[in-house]
Design a protein around this motif. Structure first.
Motif, short mmCIF file in Angstrom:
data_model
loop_
_atom_site.label_atom_id
_atom_site.label_comp_id
_atom_site.label_asym_id
_atom_site.label_seq_id
_atom_site.Cartn_x
_atom_site.Cartn_y
_atom_site.Cartn_z
N CYS A 90 0.82 -1.21 0.00
CA CYS A 90 0.00 0.00 0.00
C CYS A 90 0.86 1.26 0.00
CB CYS A 90 -0.92 -0.02 1.23
SG CYS A 90 -2.13 1.29 1.25
N HIS B 211 -1.56 2.51 12.57
CA HIS B 211 -2.15 3.84 12.42
C HIS B 211 -3.20 4.07 13.50
CE1 HIS B 211 -4.76 6.90 10.39
NE2 HIS B 211 -3.57 7.46 10.26
N VAL C 72 3.16 2.74 2.97
CA VAL C 72 2.53 2.62 4.29
C VAL C 72 2.08 1.19 4.58
CG1 VAL C 72 1.83 5.05 4.39
CG2 VAL C 72 0.31 3.38 3.31
N ASP D 83 -6.61 1.15 10.17
CA ASP D 83 -6.06 0.88 8.84
C ASP D 83 -7.05 1.17 7.72
OD1 ASP D 83 -7.75 -1.26 9.36
OD2 ASP D 83 -6.40 -2.76 8.53
N GLY E 140 -5.29 4.02 -0.36
CA GLY E 140 -4.17 3.32 -0.97
C GLY E 140 -4.11 3.53 -2.47
N ILE F 257 -6.33 4.34 5.67
CA ILE F 257 -5.17 4.17 4.80
C ILE F 257 -5.53 3.28 3.62
CG2 ILE F 257 -2.85 3.19 4.64
CD1 ILE F 257 -2.32 4.28 7.42
N LYS G 41 0.18 0.65 8.30
CA LYS G 41 -1.29 0.75 8.35
C LYS G 41 -1.89 0.09 9.59
CE LYS G 41 -2.30 -3.14 5.30
NZ LYS G 41 -1.34 -3.92 6.00
#
Length: 120
Positions: A19, A37, A30, A41, A48, A44, A34
């Motif tokens: 991603c 986070h 990331v 996730d 992506g 994200i 992710k």
């Protein structure tokens, strides 16, 4: 000199295991972050393979987050390349969440009907 990626190259990296996102014309991998986070996730994964600048700026990230972002930097986006729209396939998780929601709605409707019929 940093590596330069086209929008198409970035768009191809939009899955859970691979991603990438773009923030301020910089490309970040990331994939490993992710799961860590703080906002989950999902955000994200939704971004992506795309330019996440607006979302990133709107949230207002801490200095610590900005430092961490620098460690995820892998290159720059080629601004002369053609931007692409990333199409997300429905995941089994989102499909099962949709199914669970449908089941809950049907259960509530059935309970409402049963309540109405029993109280007539």
């Amino acid at each position: 000199m940093p590596k330069v990626y086209s929008y198409q190259e970035v768009a191809e990296h939009n899955g859970p295991e691979n991603c990438w996102i773009i923030i301020d014309d910089k490309v970040y991998d990331v994939s490993q972050f992710k799961d860590e986070h703080p906002g989950g996730d999902e955000i994200i994964m939704d971004l992506g393979g795309q330019d996440a600048t607006d979302s990133f700026v709107d949230i207002g990230h801490s200095d610590e987050a900005l430092k961490l972002l620098k460690t995820l930097y892998i290159g720059d986006v080629d601004k002369t390349s053609e931007p692409v729209v990333v199409k997300k396939a429905a995941t089994s998780e989102s499909q099962s969440q949709g199914s669970a929601t449908l089941v809950m709605i049907l259960a509530v409707v059935m309970l409402g009907v049963a309540y109405y019929l029993l109280n007539e």
